[in-house]
Design a protein around this motif. Sequence first.
Motif, mmCIF file in Angstrom:
data_model
loop_
_atom_site.group_PDB
_atom_site.id
_atom_site.type_symbol
_atom_site.label_atom_id
_atom_site.label_comp_id
_atom_site.label_asym_id
_atom_site.label_seq_id
_atom_site.Cartn_x
_atom_site.Cartn_y
_atom_site.Cartn_z
ATOM 1 N N LEU A 24 37.986 49.667 44.840
ATOM 2 C CA LEU A 24 37.768 48.249 45.142
ATOM 3 C C LEU A 24 39.061 47.520 45.477
ATOM 4 C CD1 LEU A 24 35.179 47.395 42.330
ATOM 5 C CD2 LEU A 24 34.723 47.924 44.728
ATOM 6 N N TYR A 25 40.119 48.248 45.780
ATOM 7 C CA TYR A 25 41.387 47.603 46.133
ATOM 8 C C TYR A 25 41.187 46.780 47.412
ATOM 9 C CZ TYR A 25 43.208 50.922 42.749
ATOM 10 O OH TYR A 25 43.444 51.642 41.604
ATOM 11 N N GLY A 26 41.688 45.560 47.399
ATOM 12 C CA GLY A 26 41.521 44.652 48.522
ATOM 13 C C GLY A 26 40.243 43.846 48.446
ATOM 14 N N GLN A 27 39.425 44.123 47.394
ATOM 15 C CA GLN A 27 38.161 43.407 47.240
ATOM 16 C C GLN A 27 38.041 42.703 45.887
ATOM 17 O OE1 GLN A 27 35.862 47.119 48.262
ATOM 18 N NE2 GLN A 27 34.663 45.691 49.505
ATOM 19 N N VAL A 28 38.899 43.028 44.958
ATOM 20 C CA VAL A 28 38.861 42.427 43.619
ATOM 21 C C VAL A 28 40.224 41.845 43.288
ATOM 22 C CG1 VAL A 28 38.464 42.813 41.154
ATOM 23 C CG2 VAL A 28 37.093 44.065 42.835
ATOM 24 N N ALA A 29 40.223 40.587 42.819
ATOM 25 C CA ALA A 29 41.458 39.923 42.371
ATOM 26 C C ALA A 29 41.444 39.820 40.862
ATOM 27 C CB ALA A 29 41.576 38.546 43.005
ATOM 28 N N TYR A 30 42.577 40.095 40.230
ATOM 29 C CA TYR A 30 42.693 39.999 38.777
ATOM 30 C C TYR A 30 44.098 39.533 38.415
ATOM 31 C CZ TYR A 30 44.015 44.781 40.082
ATOM 32 O OH TYR A 30 44.544 45.881 40.721
ATOM 33 N N PRO A 31 44.443 38.291 38.756
ATOM 34 C CA PRO A 31 45.795 37.771 38.516
ATOM 35 C C PRO A 31 46.166 37.792 37.036
ATOM 36 C CG PRO A 31 44.290 35.983 39.069
ATOM 37 C CD PRO A 31 43.551 37.251 39.334
ATOM 38 N N LYS A 32 47.472 37.942 36.772
ATOM 39 C CA LYS A 32 47.946 38.052 35.391
ATOM 40 C C LYS A 32 48.061 36.698 34.700
ATOM 41 C CE LYS A 32 51.110 41.013 34.351
ATOM 42 N NZ LYS A 32 52.354 41.832 34.265
ATOM 43 N N HIS A 33 48.360 35.647 35.478
ATOM 44 C CA HIS A 33 48.609 34.346 34.862
ATOM 45 C C HIS A 33 47.909 33.232 35.641
ATOM 46 C CE1 HIS A 33 52.210 36.773 33.672
ATOM 47 N NE2 HIS A 33 51.886 36.262 32.488
ATOM 48 N N HIS A 34 47.549 32.198 34.899
ATOM 49 C CA HIS A 34 47.110 30.934 35.495
ATOM 50 C C HIS A 34 47.257 29.855 34.435
ATOM 51 C CE1 HIS A 34 43.443 31.861 33.213
ATOM 52 N NE2 HIS A 34 43.138 30.569 33.315
ATOM 53 N N LYS A 35 47.438 28.635 34.896
ATOM 54 C CA LYS A 35 47.535 27.504 33.985
ATOM 55 C C LYS A 35 46.170 26.854 33.830
ATOM 56 C CE LYS A 35 52.245 26.490 35.555
ATOM 57 N NZ LYS A 35 53.104 25.487 36.252
ATOM 58 N N GLN A 36 45.983 26.212 32.689
ATOM 59 C CA GLN A 36 44.719 25.513 32.471
ATOM 60 C C GLN A 36 44.505 24.440 33.529
ATOM 61 O OE1 GLN A 36 42.380 26.319 30.282
ATOM 62 N NE2 GLN A 36 41.040 24.697 31.061
ATOM 63 N N SER A 37 45.579 23.813 33.953
ATOM 64 C CA SER A 37 45.478 22.748 34.956
ATOM 65 C C SER A 37 45.097 23.289 36.330
ATOM 66 C CB SER A 37 46.807 21.993 35.057
ATOM 67 O OG SER A 37 47.862 22.876 35.421
ATOM 68 N N GLU A 38 45.198 24.613 36.508
ATOM 69 C CA GLU A 38 44.865 25.217 37.793
ATOM 70 C C GLU A 38 43.402 25.656 37.889
ATOM 71 O OE1 GLU A 38 49.113 27.192 39.193
ATOM 72 O OE2 GLU A 38 47.856 28.301 37.756
ATOM 73 N N VAL A 39 42.678 25.582 36.797
ATOM 74 C CA VAL A 39 41.272 26.014 36.813
ATOM 75 C C VAL A 39 40.450 25.224 37.829
ATOM 76 C CG1 VAL A 39 39.152 26.168 35.437
ATOM 77 C CG2 VAL A 39 41.335 26.932 34.468
ATOM 78 N N PRO A 40 40.584 23.880 37.912
ATOM 79 C CA PRO A 40 39.827 23.157 38.949
ATOM 80 C C PRO A 40 40.133 23.663 40.360
ATOM 81 C CG PRO A 40 40.685 21.609 37.330
ATOM 82 C CD PRO A 40 41.302 22.928 37.024
ATOM 83 N N ASP A 41 41.399 24.024 40.617
ATOM 84 C CA ASP A 41 41.753 24.550 41.943
ATOM 85 C C ASP A 41 41.077 25.894 42.208
ATOM 86 O OD1 ASP A 41 43.420 22.391 42.588
ATOM 87 O OD2 ASP A 41 45.102 23.287 41.516
ATOM 88 N N ILE A 42 40.880 26.676 41.155
ATOM 89 C CA ILE A 42 40.206 27.971 41.321
ATOM 90 C C ILE A 42 38.741 27.749 41.680
ATOM 91 C CG2 ILE A 42 39.541 30.098 40.144
ATOM 92 C CD1 ILE A 42 42.069 29.819 38.438
ATOM 93 N N TYR A 43 38.104 26.765 40.989
ATOM 94 C CA TYR A 43 36.719 26.431 41.348
ATOM 95 C C TYR A 43 36.651 25.978 42.821
ATOM 96 C CZ TYR A 43 35.334 26.377 36.373
ATOM 97 O OH TYR A 43 35.065 26.713 35.079
ATOM 98 N N ARG A 44 37.600 25.139 43.234
ATOM 99 C CA ARG A 44 37.600 24.618 44.604
ATOM 100 C C ARG A 44 37.764 25.738 45.627
ATOM 101 N NH1 ARG A 44 42.315 21.452 45.029
ATOM 102 N NH2 ARG A 44 41.687 21.038 47.179
ATOM 103 N N LEU A 45 38.582 26.723 45.306
ATOM 104 C CA LEU A 45 38.778 27.847 46.210
ATOM 105 C C LEU A 45 37.481 28.629 46.394
ATOM 106 C CD1 LEU A 45 40.520 29.720 47.926
ATOM 107 C CD2 LEU A 45 41.180 30.911 45.804
ATOM 108 N N ALA A 46 36.782 28.885 45.274
ATOM 109 C CA ALA A 46 35.518 29.622 45.362
ATOM 110 C C ALA A 46 34.486 28.833 46.159
ATOM 111 C CB ALA A 46 34.996 29.919 43.966
#
Length: 626
Positions: free
Chosen positions: A115-137
């Motif tokens: 599944l390389y190139g099809q699954v993302a599993y980043p090591k870090h994110h900030k709590q303040s970045e969660v809304p941006d992740i929703y927006r990206l999806a």
Amino acid sequence: PIPPGMEFSHIVPHDVDLDSEEANEVGSDSPDPPVWADIMRFFSNPRKPMILALARPDPKKNITTLVKAFGEHHELRNLANLTLIMGNRDVIDEMSSTNGAVLTSVLKLIDKYDLYGQVAYPKHHKQSEVPDIYRLAARTKGVFINCAYIEPFGLTLIEAAAYGLPMVATQNGGPVDIHRVLDNGILVDPHNQNDIAEALYRLVSDKQLWAKCRQNGLDNIHRFSWPEHCKNYLSRVGTLKSRHPQWQKSDDATEVSETDSPGDSLRDIHDISLNLKISLDSEKSGSMSKYGRSSTSDRRNLEDAVQKFSEAVSAGTKDESGEKAGATTGSTKWPSLRRRKHIVVIAVDSVQDADLVQIIKNIFQASSKEKSSGALGFVLSTSRAASEIHPLLTSGGIEITDFDAFICSSGSDLCYPSSNSEDMLSPAELPFMIDLDYHSQIQYRWGGEGLRKTLIRWAAEKNSESGQEAVVEDDECSSTYCISFKVKNTEAVPPVKDLRKTMRIQALRCHVLYSHDGSKLNFIPVLASRSQALRYLYIRWGVELSNMTVVVEESGDTVYEGLLGGVQKTIILKGSFNSAPNHLHAARSYSLEDVVSFDKPGIASVDGYAPDILKSALQQFGALEG
């Protein structure tokens, strides 16, 4: 349950063009958030719809099943990317063993299904970045998924919906309620890998379905806002029966002078006439069963009697002699409760009948001056039924009207004395008035007749096991809110702790109480108790608990310790009183001294119950003049 409120005012909605590859955001000219690049770098084709999972790497979150579902569904893999936001990590070996094992399993599955190139599993994110992740999806016309084995609530589902993300969620737990409100996705069996994959494929492949679910979520998300939460909460509270009676007026709470008392008493009597019924001896009069079933004519007789009672009191206040006579009758005793300067509650239960009568007489003798002046009132609190109290007191030469109230049947009944002969419906009637408003406070989830039938079957089983009649229903002492049994063999019945467990297993909510000597077993509403009845008197009549002195013995029924301590004063009578076998009252594994401070100023222990001893103790607490 009422869901928590959330703040949505900071969330900016975006427009969607179903014919375009991406959703068009309002203000999309602004630079992309850094977290987008951290996620997009994993994908060979970042323009595909994003399936977003936001959960810690815990076995309960079922992430490995999600990866398997994605890896084995080739159409889904070709159509979408998968993003796994699994908390923050530096080195897998430094994670907890459980979380590390889940993450390792995810990486192995990615490798297994290539599944390389099809699954993302980043090591870090900030709590303040969660809304941006929703927006990206949402921008990629993706889907949010929560496929936990069970989800108590599902706050992330609401957050995702606020950003326009349809959902695929577990059918176990809170998501069911969220889906019922939002109608913005599909519920799945978290154990069914194919079910998960098909639900995700339907949403990302069907543009019309995706748009419908997205719009439903945006249209209904306000129902989880704080204003809606408050409105929902208040509406629910408004449908509940008040635990605190509302008849107490601000002007009623003040002490009434002797010159004002006749009119005040009249107002109280009219109030009581709406809330009290005359208690009947059901077996002799036949007018009402002990479980509250009555015919229309019986009900009419009760109403007529109460009306006659009010009219009699009204007539009694029209002439001066009637006022003076009424001052000493039982018909005006209840409102006088709140004009007492002090109340003595006699809650002695672990004694023989003759000893109880003598204790009452000695207390009356010790307080004769205050009793005759009306400054001191009396309440009898007992596990005995009203039908037992009446002959007990009369045989000992004690008038029923010497008391202001009776707490009977372990706190399931609250009665007031009535000596007005015109109120009697039959010669067999007991001279008590039952406070029906008290019943309305304790009736919550009371099993009634259904509980009684269950308990009768339980008693039959115990008798069959022991080969003898160990426990039998006590018809004479049972009432609407108290199902009473006689215990003839204490060795054949379980301790109260086991009985409570049995009730809980069968979802039966009630208090289980053995009498002081274990000879009686009472089942009463979970909100009823002798201590609860005292608090009710405080609410109903404004009787200050700090002006109450409760007289108890060293032992009592299962929950007598609730009468110890608290705001009220307590006098403990020491002596050789009856006590139940230890195994029956074994409801706690700790010493009573661990929870009740016997050396505090509000508790006094005395040897015996001679009048001079009782007088000294009552003077110590201000119930009597020094």
